[in-house]
Design a protein around this motif. Structure first.
Motif, mmCIF file in Angstrom:
data_model
loop_
_atom_site.group_PDB
_atom_site.id
_atom_site.type_symbol
_atom_site.label_atom_id
_atom_site.label_comp_id
_atom_site.label_asym_id
_atom_site.label_seq_id
_atom_site.Cartn_x
_atom_site.Cartn_y
_atom_site.Cartn_z
ATOM 1 N N VAL A 135 -8.261 7.175 4.699
ATOM 2 C CA VAL A 135 -7.471 7.271 3.467
ATOM 3 C C VAL A 135 -7.223 8.726 3.068
ATOM 4 O O VAL A 135 -6.790 8.995 1.949
ATOM 5 C CB VAL A 135 -8.128 6.522 2.278
ATOM 6 N N ASN A 136 -7.501 9.670 3.950
ATOM 7 C CA ASN A 136 -7.171 11.045 3.580
ATOM 8 C C ASN A 136 -6.792 11.890 4.785
ATOM 9 O O ASN A 136 -7.231 11.644 5.908
ATOM 10 C CB ASN A 136 -8.314 11.697 2.789
ATOM 11 N N VAL A 143 0.851 -1.194 0.000
ATOM 12 C CA VAL A 143 0.000 0.000 0.000
ATOM 13 C C VAL A 143 0.888 1.246 0.000
ATOM 14 O O VAL A 143 1.728 1.413 0.894
ATOM 15 C CB VAL A 143 -0.919 0.019 1.236
ATOM 16 N N PRO A 144 0.749 2.129 -0.988
ATOM 17 C CA PRO A 144 1.581 3.333 -1.006
ATOM 18 C C PRO A 144 1.221 4.268 0.142
ATOM 19 O O PRO A 144 0.052 4.361 0.525
ATOM 20 C CB PRO A 144 1.252 3.971 -2.362
ATOM 21 N N LYS A 145 2.231 4.940 0.684
ATOM 22 C CA LYS A 145 1.946 5.882 1.775
ATOM 23 C C LYS A 145 1.072 7.027 1.286
ATOM 24 O O LYS A 145 0.136 7.443 1.959
ATOM 25 C CB LYS A 145 3.262 6.420 2.354
ATOM 26 N N VAL A 146 1.391 7.578 0.098
ATOM 27 C CA VAL A 146 0.588 8.641 -0.488
ATOM 28 C C VAL A 146 0.258 8.262 -1.926
ATOM 29 O O VAL A 146 1.143 7.867 -2.693
ATOM 30 C CB VAL A 146 1.331 10.001 -0.458
ATOM 31 N N THR A 147 -1.011 8.366 -2.272
ATOM 32 C CA THR A 147 -1.459 7.999 -3.618
ATOM 33 C C THR A 147 -1.577 9.217 -4.522
ATOM 34 O O THR A 147 -1.139 9.200 -5.672
ATOM 35 C CB THR A 147 -2.826 7.282 -3.544
ATOM 36 N N ALA A 148 -2.183 10.289 -4.018
ATOM 37 C CA ALA A 148 -2.416 11.473 -4.855
ATOM 38 C C ALA A 148 -2.751 12.664 -3.976
ATOM 39 O O ALA A 148 -3.034 12.521 -2.777
ATOM 40 C CB ALA A 148 -3.541 11.205 -5.857
ATOM 41 N N ASP A 189 -2.365 6.399 3.031
ATOM 42 C CA ASP A 189 -2.578 5.335 4.013
ATOM 43 C C ASP A 189 -2.398 5.972 5.391
ATOM 44 O O ASP A 189 -1.266 6.205 5.838
ATOM 45 C CB ASP A 189 -1.575 4.202 3.790
ATOM 46 N N ALA A 190 -3.510 6.257 6.048
ATOM 47 C CA ALA A 190 -3.443 7.003 7.307
ATOM 48 C C ALA A 190 -2.790 6.213 8.437
ATOM 49 O O ALA A 190 -2.534 6.769 9.511
ATOM 50 C CB ALA A 190 -4.842 7.449 7.720
ATOM 51 N N SER A 229 -7.742 18.128 9.108
ATOM 52 C CA SER A 229 -8.747 17.110 9.423
ATOM 53 C C SER A 229 -8.294 15.780 8.843
ATOM 54 O O SER A 229 -7.929 15.709 7.663
ATOM 55 C CB SER A 229 -10.104 17.502 8.831
ATOM 56 N N GLN A 230 -8.309 14.746 9.678
ATOM 57 C CA GLN A 230 -8.010 13.404 9.187
ATOM 58 C C GLN A 230 -9.321 12.653 9.054
ATOM 59 O O GLN A 230 -10.078 12.519 10.011
ATOM 60 C CB GLN A 230 -7.076 12.650 10.128
#
Length: 441
Positions: free
Chosen positions: A417-418, A295-300, A385-386, A411-412
């Motif tokens: 996922v964001n 799972v990538p740490k950050v996707t976009a 990936d929080a 805000s999480q």
């Protein structure tokens, strides 16, 4: 079987129809089902014609010119379109006599765009030696409720679609189905439209009901990108995202499938692939239930401009269990949707669409809280990936600190996922570029 969805810009004119036909031909061995939107600006032309009809004038020249000229350039004659143009004229004549346009009539009116589009494509494919057959959505069992302009498909659609298309899937029927997106019929036989993301929903519903290999939505970029390429020149395609990540991307501004259109896929597990109609060799991006590898740490990173930040603070309600209830009951009362929220014991910070009329809400909240409204803000969302939120926040905010940027709210998301931040409109592009460089190099 694959389901291929093409939007209005993909079939905007004769040249684009030829190009899309060549893509369909390249996939003909995979048993494609094709879902089309209306050609180019046809829906706008239809609504303009409706406005004229309400004022007493019947004029279909804009719609008629595009379709007749396109048919001539494609070397095809389509009697079915002639029939639809005559039906459209009759409808507009009725509108001009009544001098009103109801939601039901509006749905009937805009359906002509998709209905003419599929007839055009099927005729051209057949003329090119690729047998094809057009279907209005209800011909394959797309039945909805009667909520005109924002209809929802009924559960029976899951059984209706295979009943109509299994013959094609099994090889008995040879003609490629070309199906209208965006429209359906209710139980009474009235034409309805499926609202936001309607054409994508048509495609995902068909693909899910048919248990297709994949659903393809064709755009003008190489899939889902790490950021808006108009903002970040170094943005690059993301090979794989999950349904949940794609929904967050779409909700926070990225041009991906509308979240509601992915609901059939979440239920069925059928993947969606975002492809580039100008670069068919590119694999694009695939949307799946779970990541196939690490799972990538950050996707976009995505952003939404022109939002309003509202800070609500009330020491009078310290420790009161009813504080949040009171606040959000007022948002419900005035029909105002909240995008991002952060809370503490006596304060709430949240964002709403910048065009929202807040007059009534602010008057009601003034009785229990101090309210500050700040306009011209932007939402920047890191799809990630929080589980690695500490590392992500350290990298991102370290980069923002070096750039001298202070965000105004964090805000999480409950979706895990964001991570979302709020900044000023005039610094949002710098924030996105800074974060993109920090996470993607």
């Amino acid at each position: 079987m694959v389901v291929m969805k093409f939007g209005g810009s993909s079939v905007a004119d004769a040249d684009r129809i030829r190009h899309v036909a060549s893509i369909i031909k390249a996939y003909k061995d995979e048993k494609p089902v094709v879902v089309l939107s209306a050609m180019g600006d046809t829906t706008d032309h239809l609504l303009e014609a409706a406005d004229l009809a309400v004022s007493g004038k019947v004029d279909i020249s804009g719609v008629e010119k595009l379709h007749r000229e396109s048919a001539d350039k494609l070397g095809i004659k389509i009697e079915a379109i002639d029939d639809l143009l005559e039906e459209l004229t009759q409808l507009l004549t009725g509108i001009s006599m009544l001098k009103e346009l109801t939601k039901r009539t509006r749905d009937y009116l805009v359906s002509f765009g998709e209905r003419m589009s599929v007839r055009m494509m099927s005729a051209y494919l057949t003329n090119q030696g690729i047998p094809a057959k057009f279907y209005d959505a209800w011909d394959i069992g797309m039945i909805s409720d009667s909520n005109f302009m924002a209809a929802e498909l009924l559960d029976e659609v899951w059984e209706n679609i295979p009943a109509h298309l299994n013959g094609y899937k099994d090889g008995k029927d040879k003609e490629i189905p070309i199906v209208t997106g965006f429209i359906a019929k209710d139980k009474k036989g009235n034409i309805t439209t499926l609202g936001r993301g309607g054409s994508d929903l048509s495609a995902t519903m068909i693909g899910s009901a048919m248990k297709a290999k994949e659903i393809q939505t064709w755009k003008d970029v190489d899939g889902i990108l790490t950021a808006d390429p108009r903002v970040v020149k170094e943005a690059h395609p993301v090979p794989e995202v999950t349904y949940e990540e794609a929904a967050e991307l779409a909700y926070f501004g990225a041009q991906v499938l509308h979240p509601r259109s992915m609901m059939p896929c979440i239920k069925s597990g059928v993947p969606v692939r975002v492809k580039n109609s100008y670069n068919i060799e590119s694999p694009g991006s695939i949307i799946v239930e779970n990541h196939s590898g690490e799972v990538p740490k950050v996707t976009a990173i995505t952003s939404v401009k022109h939002v309003t930040l509202i800070d609500i603070n009330s020491t009078r309600m310290l420790g009161s269990a009813g504080f949040l209830a009171h606040v959000f009951n007022n948002f419900l009362k005035w029909g105002i949707s909240v995008d991002v929220i952060a809370t503490s014991e006596v304060s709430v910070s949240l964002t709403v669409n910048g065009k929202t009329d807040l007059t009534g809400l602010l008057q009601d909240l003034d009785h229990v809280a101090d309210v500050e409204v700040q306009k011209d803000k932007s939402i920047v969302t890191i799809i990630c990936d929080a589980d690695h939120s500490s590392a992500i926040l350290a990298s991102g905010f370290g980069a923002l600190a070096e750039a001298g940027i202070n965000v105004q709210m964090i805000s999480q998301g409950a979706s895990k996922v964001n991570i979302t931040v709020i900044c000023d409109d005039d610094e949002v592009n710098q924030v996105v570029n800074t974060l993109h460089k920090a996470f993607f190099g």
